[in-house]
Design an enzyme around this catalytic site. Structure first.
Site, PDB file in Angstrom:
ATOM      1  N   TYR A 260      38.336  31.874  39.273  1.00  0.00           N
ATOM      2  CA  TYR A 260      38.423  32.002  37.818  1.00  0.00           C
ATOM      3  C   TYR A 260      39.656  31.304  37.281  1.00  0.00           C
ATOM      4  O   TYR A 260      40.541  30.898  38.043  1.00  0.00           O
ATOM      5  CB  TYR A 260      38.380  33.479  37.393  1.00  0.00           C
ATOM      6  CG  TYR A 260      39.672  34.249  37.597  1.00  0.00           C
ATOM      7  CD1 TYR A 260      40.069  34.668  38.858  1.00  0.00           C
ATOM      8  CD2 TYR A 260      40.496  34.563  36.527  1.00  0.00           C
ATOM      9  CE1 TYR A 260      41.245  35.382  39.040  1.00  0.00           C
ATOM     10  CE2 TYR A 260      41.672  35.279  36.691  1.00  0.00           C
ATOM     11  CZ  TYR A 260      42.049  35.681  37.952  1.00  0.00           C
ATOM     12  OH  TYR A 260      43.216  36.377  38.126  1.00  0.00           O
TER      13      TYR A 260
ATOM     14  N   HIS B   9      26.756  37.313  54.328  1.00  0.00           N
ATOM     15  CA  HIS B   9      28.151  36.933  54.101  1.00  0.00           C
ATOM     16  C   HIS B   9      28.380  35.414  54.114  1.00  0.00           C
ATOM     17  O   HIS B   9      29.089  34.874  53.278  1.00  0.00           O
ATOM     18  CB  HIS B   9      29.068  37.585  55.147  1.00  0.00           C
ATOM     19  CG  HIS B   9      29.251  39.054  54.940  1.00  0.00           C
ATOM     20  ND1 HIS B   9      28.217  39.957  55.086  1.00  0.00           N
ATOM     21  CD2 HIS B   9      30.340  39.782  54.603  1.00  0.00           C
ATOM     22  CE1 HIS B   9      28.667  41.181  54.842  1.00  0.00           C
ATOM     23  NE2 HIS B   9      29.961  41.104  54.551  1.00  0.00           N
TER      24      HIS B   9
ATOM     25  N   LYS C 191      42.916  31.046  43.064  1.00  0.00           N
ATOM     26  CA  LYS C 191      42.678  32.013  41.981  1.00  0.00           C
ATOM     27  C   LYS C 191      41.280  32.600  42.139  1.00  0.00           C
ATOM     28  O   LYS C 191      40.324  32.224  41.448  1.00  0.00           O
ATOM     29  CB  LYS C 191      42.885  31.348  40.610  1.00  0.00           C
ATOM     30  CG  LYS C 191      43.185  32.360  39.505  1.00  0.00           C
ATOM     31  CD  LYS C 191      43.842  31.698  38.315  1.00  0.00           C
ATOM     32  CE  LYS C 191      43.948  32.594  37.092  1.00  0.00           C
ATOM     33  NZ  LYS C 191      44.812  33.751  37.224  1.00  0.00           N
TER      34      LYS C 191
HETATM   35  N1  PDD Z   1      46.932  35.747  35.540  1.00  0.00           N
HETATM   36  N2  PDD Z   1      50.191  35.215  39.372  1.00  0.00           N
HETATM   37  C1  PDD Z   1      49.036  35.889  39.303  1.00  0.00           C
HETATM   38  C2  PDD Z   1      48.643  36.780  40.434  1.00  0.00           C
HETATM   39  C3  PDD Z   1      48.203  35.748  38.172  1.00  0.00           C
HETATM   40  O1  PDD Z   1      47.031  36.403  38.118  1.00  0.00           O
HETATM   41  C4  PDD Z   1      48.622  34.908  37.102  1.00  0.00           C
HETATM   42  C5  PDD Z   1      47.777  34.703  35.894  1.00  0.00           C
HETATM   43  C6  PDD Z   1      49.853  34.238  37.236  1.00  0.00           C
HETATM   44  C7  PDD Z   1      50.367  33.303  36.165  1.00  0.00           C
HETATM   45  O2  PDD Z   1      49.597  32.127  36.131  1.00  0.00           O
HETATM   46  P1  PDD Z   1      49.450  31.282  34.780  1.00  0.00           P
HETATM   47  O3  PDD Z   1      50.825  31.052  34.281  1.00  0.00           O
HETATM   48  O4  PDD Z   1      48.782  30.042  35.221  1.00  0.00           O
HETATM   49  O5  PDD Z   1      48.628  32.113  33.828  1.00  0.00           O
HETATM   50  C8  PDD Z   1      50.608  34.418  38.378  1.00  0.00           C
HETATM   51  C9  PDD Z   1      45.937  35.578  34.534  1.00  0.00           C
HETATM   52  C10 PDD Z   1      46.508  35.433  33.163  1.00  0.00           C
HETATM   53  C11 PDD Z   1      44.912  36.674  34.651  1.00  0.00           C
HETATM   54  O6  PDD Z   1      44.566  36.972  35.787  1.00  0.00           O
HETATM   55  O7  PDD Z   1      44.434  37.207  33.637  1.00  0.00           O
END
Ligand code: PDD
Length: 283
Positions: A33, A102, A148
């Site tokens: 995502y 899986h 992610k």
């Molecule tokens: N989260 N670390 C983690 C574990 C994250 O889930 C996020 C972002 C970040 C910061 O990444 P960025 O600056 O690219 O948003 C760091 C998003 C906002 C979320 O999961 O909703």
């Protein structure tokens, strides 16, 4: 007006938007995502987010459902259909729909793509209104947090623990007690000696797009900076702690594990970074 979602090529009212129960995202968390912020109709750090999306997909061998430029066009269309100017954009791509097994589906199935938009208020002009509390917890996530992935159970549990403690974020520590990142944001601190510190990128943390954007801005500011791991004790004695993400921008942490951080108000480094970050998108 009902919110509109994009689901596999169709724009649908949110209440009619759904995915198959055999979608591998639903069954296994087998998906990727991204979260972006649109500010007055402009996507913030879009190139960075779309590049990270491509990288995450490649790392887990999920085919990109469309090119980054087409994805940008769908996002613009979705913002227009939702009459949203300032909004959070959520993109999810899973390995697709297949009978539960899986290993990857054979033969290959097309990936599923869902995009939603949620209107948000403009980020505040005054960082004081934006301060939060955080707790520290052991990092119980997997060894590839640079991807992610939608597989977020440890993050969900950590965030819930934070909420139950009356805090907003959970700062996750490795086995040595060194800060990794927070459950949904990057962690920064200004040490007692006045040095801004954030952890170097590796497979244990997400390469934050906001982090990358802020690092570019640091050159313009008169701030001593070190990219290194921070011990829990240094965090406790920090003058400032703040978290960053696409939705939190620069958010000061004013309480850590129930105790005040520094003067318990936004510090000069967080203020300066927030001001330059906002200036970048014309505020
Ligand atoms: N989260 N670390 C983690 C574990 C994250 O889930 C996020 C972002 C970040 C910061 O990444 P960025 O600056 O690219 O948003 C760091 C998003 C906002 C979320 O999961 O909703």
């Amino acid at each position: 007006m009902a919110a509109i979602a994009y689901v596999n090529g169709r724009y649908l009212p949110l209440h009619q938007a759904s995915v198959n129960i055999e979608d591998r995202g639903y069954q296994f968390g087998d998906g990727i995502y991204e979260v972006l912020f649109a500010h007055r109709g402009r996507l913030i750090d879009a190139k960075l987010h779309l590049a990270r999306l491509e990288r995450s997909l490649a790392e887990v061998e999920i085919a990109a459902p469309m090119r980054a430029s087409s994805l940008g066009a769908v996002i613009s269309e979705l913002l227009a259909r939702n009459r949203a100017q300032t909004a959070l954009i959520y993109i999810q791509i899973t390995r697709g729909v297949a009978r539960r097994d899986h290993a990857f589906p054979h033969p290959h199935v097309p990936p599923s793509l869902v995009i939603t938009v949620r209107r948000k208020p403009l980020p505040p002009a005054d960082l004081g209104a934006w301060g939060v509390g955080a707790i520290t917890l052991p990092d119980e996530r997997w060894a590839r947090c640079d991807i992610k992935s939608t597989n977020l159970l440890p993050n969900v549990l950590a965030k819930e623990a934070a909420r139950r403690a009356g805090a907003f974020e959970a700062i996750l520590l490795d086995e040595q007690g060194l800060v990794r990142e927070a459950a949904s944001s990057t962690v920064w601190a200004v040490t007692a000696g006045g040095v801004l510190v954030t952890r170097p990128l590796d497979q244990h943390i997400l390469p934050g797009c906001t982090r990358a954007a802020l690092l570019e801005l640091l050159g313009e500011l008169n701030v001593r900076f070190e990219e290194r791991a921070l011990a829990q004790d240094e965090l406790r004695q920090a003058r400032e702690i703040f978290i960053t993400s696409a939705t939190s921008f620069v958010k000061p942490v004013l309480k850590l594990d129930g105790l005040p951080v520094g003067q318990a108000r936004p510090g000069p480094v967080a203020e300066a970074l927030y001001a330059s970050y906002r200036a970048r998108f014309g505020e």
